[in-house]
Design a protein around this motif. Structure first.
Motif, PDB file in Angstrom:
ATOM      1  N   GLN A  54       1.330   4.487  -6.747  1.00  0.00           N
ATOM      2  CA  GLN A  54       2.341   3.633  -6.126  1.00  0.00           C
ATOM      3  C   GLN A  54       3.498   4.463  -5.580  1.00  0.00           C
ATOM      4  O   GLN A  54       4.116   4.096  -4.579  1.00  0.00           O
ATOM      5  N   MET A  55       3.761   5.582  -6.229  1.00  0.00           N
ATOM      6  CA  MET A  55       4.886   6.426  -5.846  1.00  0.00           C
ATOM      7  C   MET A  55       4.464   7.608  -4.971  1.00  0.00           C
ATOM      8  O   MET A  55       5.287   8.181  -4.261  1.00  0.00           O
ATOM      9  N   ALA A  56       3.210   7.975  -5.024  1.00  0.00           N
ATOM     10  CA  ALA A  56       2.755   9.171  -4.322  1.00  0.00           C
ATOM     11  C   ALA A  56       2.703   8.951  -2.815  1.00  0.00           C
ATOM     12  O   ALA A  56       2.326   7.878  -2.331  1.00  0.00           O
ATOM     13  N   GLY A  57       3.069   9.994  -2.068  1.00  0.00           N
ATOM     14  CA  GLY A  57       2.979   9.950  -0.619  1.00  0.00           C
ATOM     15  C   GLY A  57       1.626  10.416  -0.127  1.00  0.00           C
ATOM     16  O   GLY A  57       0.768  10.868  -0.902  1.00  0.00           O
ATOM     17  N   VAL A  58       1.416  10.317   1.174  1.00  0.00           N
ATOM     18  CA  VAL A  58       0.131  10.655   1.770  1.00  0.00           C
ATOM     19  C   VAL A  58      -0.229  12.116   1.514  1.00  0.00           C
ATOM     20  O   VAL A  58      -1.364  12.430   1.129  1.00  0.00           O
ATOM     21  N   GLU A  59       0.707  13.018   1.694  1.00  0.00           N
ATOM     22  CA  GLU A  59       0.389  14.433   1.516  1.00  0.00           C
ATOM     23  C   GLU A  59       0.068  14.763   0.065  1.00  0.00           C
ATOM     24  O   GLU A  59      -0.821  15.581  -0.212  1.00  0.00           O
ATOM     25  N   GLU A  60       0.769  14.125  -0.863  1.00  0.00           N
ATOM     26  CA  GLU A  60       0.490  14.357  -2.285  1.00  0.00           C
ATOM     27  C   GLU A  60      -0.897  13.854  -2.648  1.00  0.00           C
ATOM     28  O   GLU A  60      -1.645  14.507  -3.380  1.00  0.00           O
ATOM     29  N   MET A  61      -1.258  12.694  -2.120  1.00  0.00           N
ATOM     30  CA  MET A  61      -2.611  12.185  -2.358  1.00  0.00           C
ATOM     31  C   MET A  61      -3.657  13.104  -1.739  1.00  0.00           C
ATOM     32  O   MET A  61      -4.701  13.384  -2.348  1.00  0.00           O
ATOM     33  N   ALA A  62      -3.383  13.572  -0.533  1.00  0.00           N
ATOM     34  CA  ALA A  62      -4.348  14.417   0.158  1.00  0.00           C
ATOM     35  C   ALA A  62      -4.647  15.685  -0.626  1.00  0.00           C
ATOM     36  O   ALA A  62      -5.787  16.169  -0.638  1.00  0.00           O
ATOM     37  N   GLU A  63      -3.648  16.236  -1.321  1.00  0.00           N
ATOM     38  CA  GLU A  63      -3.873  17.426  -2.132  1.00  0.00           C
ATOM     39  C   GLU A  63      -4.889  17.147  -3.239  1.00  0.00           C
ATOM     40  O   GLU A  63      -5.705  18.001  -3.571  1.00  0.00           O
ATOM     41  N   VAL A  64      -4.839  15.952  -3.796  1.00  0.00           N
ATOM     42  CA  VAL A  64      -5.777  15.583  -4.861  1.00  0.00           C
ATOM     43  C   VAL A  64      -7.170  15.311  -4.293  1.00  0.00           C
ATOM     44  O   VAL A  64      -8.185  15.602  -4.928  1.00  0.00           O
ATOM     45  N   PHE A  65      -7.224  14.770  -3.079  1.00  0.00           N
ATOM     46  CA  PHE A  65      -8.511  14.410  -2.475  1.00  0.00           C
ATOM     47  C   PHE A  65      -9.242  15.604  -1.885  1.00  0.00           C
ATOM     48  O   PHE A  65     -10.474  15.581  -1.767  1.00  0.00           O
ATOM     49  N   ARG A  66      -8.513  16.636  -1.522  1.00  0.00           N
ATOM     50  CA  ARG A  66      -9.100  17.738  -0.755  1.00  0.00           C
ATOM     51  C   ARG A  66     -10.296  18.362  -1.491  1.00  0.00           C
ATOM     52  O   ARG A  66     -10.233  18.630  -2.683  1.00  0.00           O
ATOM     53  N   GLY A  67     -11.393  18.534  -0.776  1.00  0.00           N
ATOM     54  CA  GLY A  67     -12.599  19.128  -1.341  1.00  0.00           C
ATOM     55  C   GLY A  67     -13.590  18.124  -1.884  1.00  0.00           C
ATOM     56  O   GLY A  67     -14.716  18.491  -2.244  1.00  0.00           O
ATOM     57  N   ALA A  68     -13.219  16.854  -1.932  1.00  0.00           N
ATOM     58  CA  ALA A  68     -14.126  15.826  -2.448  1.00  0.00           C
ATOM     59  C   ALA A  68     -15.116  15.393  -1.375  1.00  0.00           C
ATOM     60  O   ALA A  68     -14.877  15.551  -0.176  1.00  0.00           O
ATOM     61  N   ASP A  69     -16.221  14.855  -1.822  1.00  0.00           N
ATOM     62  CA  ASP A  69     -17.212  14.296  -0.895  1.00  0.00           C
ATOM     63  C   ASP A  69     -16.906  12.845  -0.553  1.00  0.00           C
ATOM     64  O   ASP A  69     -17.353  12.349   0.488  1.00  0.00           O
ATOM     65  N   ALA A  70     -16.178  12.158  -1.417  1.00  0.00           N
ATOM     66  CA  ALA A  70     -15.837  10.760  -1.160  1.00  0.00           C
ATOM     67  C   ALA A  70     -14.698  10.341  -2.069  1.00  0.00           C
ATOM     68  O   ALA A  70     -14.497  10.908  -3.149  1.00  0.00           O
ATOM     69  N   VAL A  71     -13.958   9.334  -1.603  1.00  0.00           N
ATOM     70  CA  VAL A  71     -12.927   8.679  -2.402  1.00  0.00           C
ATOM     71  C   VAL A  71     -13.393   7.257  -2.684  1.00  0.00           C
ATOM     72  O   VAL A  71     -13.882   6.568  -1.789  1.00  0.00           O
ATOM     73  N   VAL A  72     -13.251   6.845  -3.937  1.00  0.00           N
ATOM     74  CA  VAL A  72     -13.551   5.475  -4.332  1.00  0.00           C
ATOM     75  C   VAL A  72     -12.260   4.823  -4.798  1.00  0.00           C
ATOM     76  O   VAL A  72     -11.608   5.323  -5.725  1.00  0.00           O
ATOM     77  N   TRP A  73     -11.879   3.718  -4.153  1.00  0.00           N
ATOM     78  CA  TRP A  73     -10.691   2.976  -4.589  1.00  0.00           C
ATOM     79  C   TRP A  73     -11.126   1.866  -5.532  1.00  0.00           C
ATOM     80  O   TRP A  73     -11.794   0.922  -5.132  1.00  0.00           O
ATOM     81  N   SER A  74     -10.743   1.996  -6.796  1.00  0.00           N
ATOM     82  CA  SER A  74     -11.040   0.975  -7.793  1.00  0.00           C
ATOM     83  C   SER A  74      -9.780   0.633  -8.571  1.00  0.00           C
ATOM     84  O   SER A  74      -9.841   0.214  -9.729  1.00  0.00           O
ATOM     85  N   ALA A  75      -8.640   0.821  -7.915  1.00  0.00           N
ATOM     86  CA  ALA A  75      -7.347   0.594  -8.561  1.00  0.00           C
ATOM     87  C   ALA A  75      -6.847  -0.807  -8.278  1.00  0.00           C
ATOM     88  O   ALA A  75      -7.301  -1.481  -7.359  1.00  0.00           O
ATOM     89  N   GLY A  76      -5.888  -1.245  -9.070  1.00  0.00           N
ATOM     90  CA  GLY A  76      -5.251  -2.531  -8.858  1.00  0.00           C
ATOM     91  C   GLY A  76      -4.030  -2.656  -9.742  1.00  0.00           C
ATOM     92  O   GLY A  76      -3.953  -2.046 -10.814  1.00  0.00           O
ATOM     93  N   ALA A  77      -3.091  -3.452  -9.279  1.00  0.00           N
ATOM     94  CA  ALA A  77      -1.878  -3.645 -10.063  1.00  0.00           C
ATOM     95  C   ALA A  77      -2.144  -4.456 -11.319  1.00  0.00           C
ATOM     96  O   ALA A  77      -1.372  -4.398 -12.282  1.00  0.00           O
ATOM     97  N   GLY A  78      -3.215  -5.239 -11.300  1.00  0.00           N
ATOM     98  CA  GLY A  78      -3.564  -6.015 -12.489  1.00  0.00           C
ATOM     99  C   GLY A  78      -2.636  -7.177 -12.754  1.00  0.00           C
ATOM    100  O   GLY A  78      -2.376  -7.518 -13.903  1.00  0.00           O
ATOM    101  N   GLY A  79      -2.154  -7.786 -11.676  1.00  0.00           N
ATOM    102  CA  GLY A  79      -1.230  -8.909 -11.857  1.00  0.00           C
ATOM    103  C   GLY A  79       0.204  -8.430 -11.972  1.00  0.00           C
ATOM    104  O   GLY A  79       0.557  -7.337 -11.529  1.00  0.00           O
TER     105      GLY A  79
END
Length: 227
Positions: A54-79
């Motif tokens: 929720q707080m991370a910016g695009v570049e910060e996320m990209a650093e975590v994603f770099r080198g992966a074959d795929a991203v799976v979004w399975s997150a949610g605020a949960g109400g």
């Protein structure tokens, strides 16, 4: 073997997916917000990555994603508050798609829900489900408009029943309240199956527990309902 990033790595569907992927030798980096969840994720064979999406910016996320074959979004605020729902299920999800593109991770799988974006007309402004429905509809639309090789999964209501490995793909315009539910284990198995099948890119697959083996239900030989 492949490397995957699962956002919302402590969720029930996410942990089931992590166990399936790591059992076959894949590497899974599971993004979690709370350090207290590290042991649970590690028990599934995944590598915990603590990051508040929720707080991370695009570049910060990209650093975590770099080198992966795929991203799976399975997150949610949960109400909770509408503000957090929009902040996670819409805004953070959209940033994660932009981050995947920035990190040159082309493949992106979104765990959405049956009929997302089609149910807003029946939800009044005071309906407690509306913020989630609006958030998911916006995120799914952003993904469809992106350059990513996306797949959107739309299960009906979720259960903790044992997975059968059998689903039916259907028409997302049909109200999910009248349809069978979907086990979280089957959702996890569908995630794994679409990651292994690039022909599922560019498709929205709406499904529930049923009578068809997952690989056949989502396979190119069957031409499931698309939207």
């Amino acid at each position: 073997m492949s490397t995957y990033v699962i956002v919302g790595g402590h969720g029930k569907v996410a942990r089931l997916t992590e166990s399936l992927l790591t059992a076959r030798g894949d590497t899974v980096n599971a993004i979690i917000r709370d350090r207290a969840q590290v042991a649970d994720v590690a028990a599934c064979g995944a590598e915990p990555v603590v990051l508040d999406m929720q707080m991370a910016g695009v570049e910060e996320m990209a650093e975590v994603f770099r080198g992966a074959d795929a991203v799976v979004w399975s997150a949610g605020a949960g109400g909770g508050s509408p503000e957090r729902t929009y902040g996670v299920d819409r805004d953070a999800a959209m940033r994660s798609m932009d981050a995947a593109a920035l990190a040159h991770v082309d493949r992106y799988v979104m765990v959405s829900y049956w009929g997302a974006g089609r149910d807003l007309d029946r939800l009044g402004p005071s309906d407690g489900f509306r913020p989630y429905a609006e958030a998911k509809a916006a995120a799914d639309a952003h993904l469809r408009a992106s350059s990513l090789a996306w797949t959107i999964l739309g299960p009906t209501g979720l259960t903790m029943q044992d997975p059968s490995g059998l689903i039916d793909v259907g028409n997302p315009e049909e109200p999910y309240t009248a349809l069978p539910l979907t086990s979280r284990g089957n959702v996890a198995a569908v995630v794994v199956a679409v990651l292994a099948d690039d022909a599922t890119a560019g498709r929205t697959i709406s499904f529930h527990d049923g009578a068809t083996p997952i690989e056949r239900a989502i396979g190119v030989d069957r031409d499931p309902v698309r939207s």
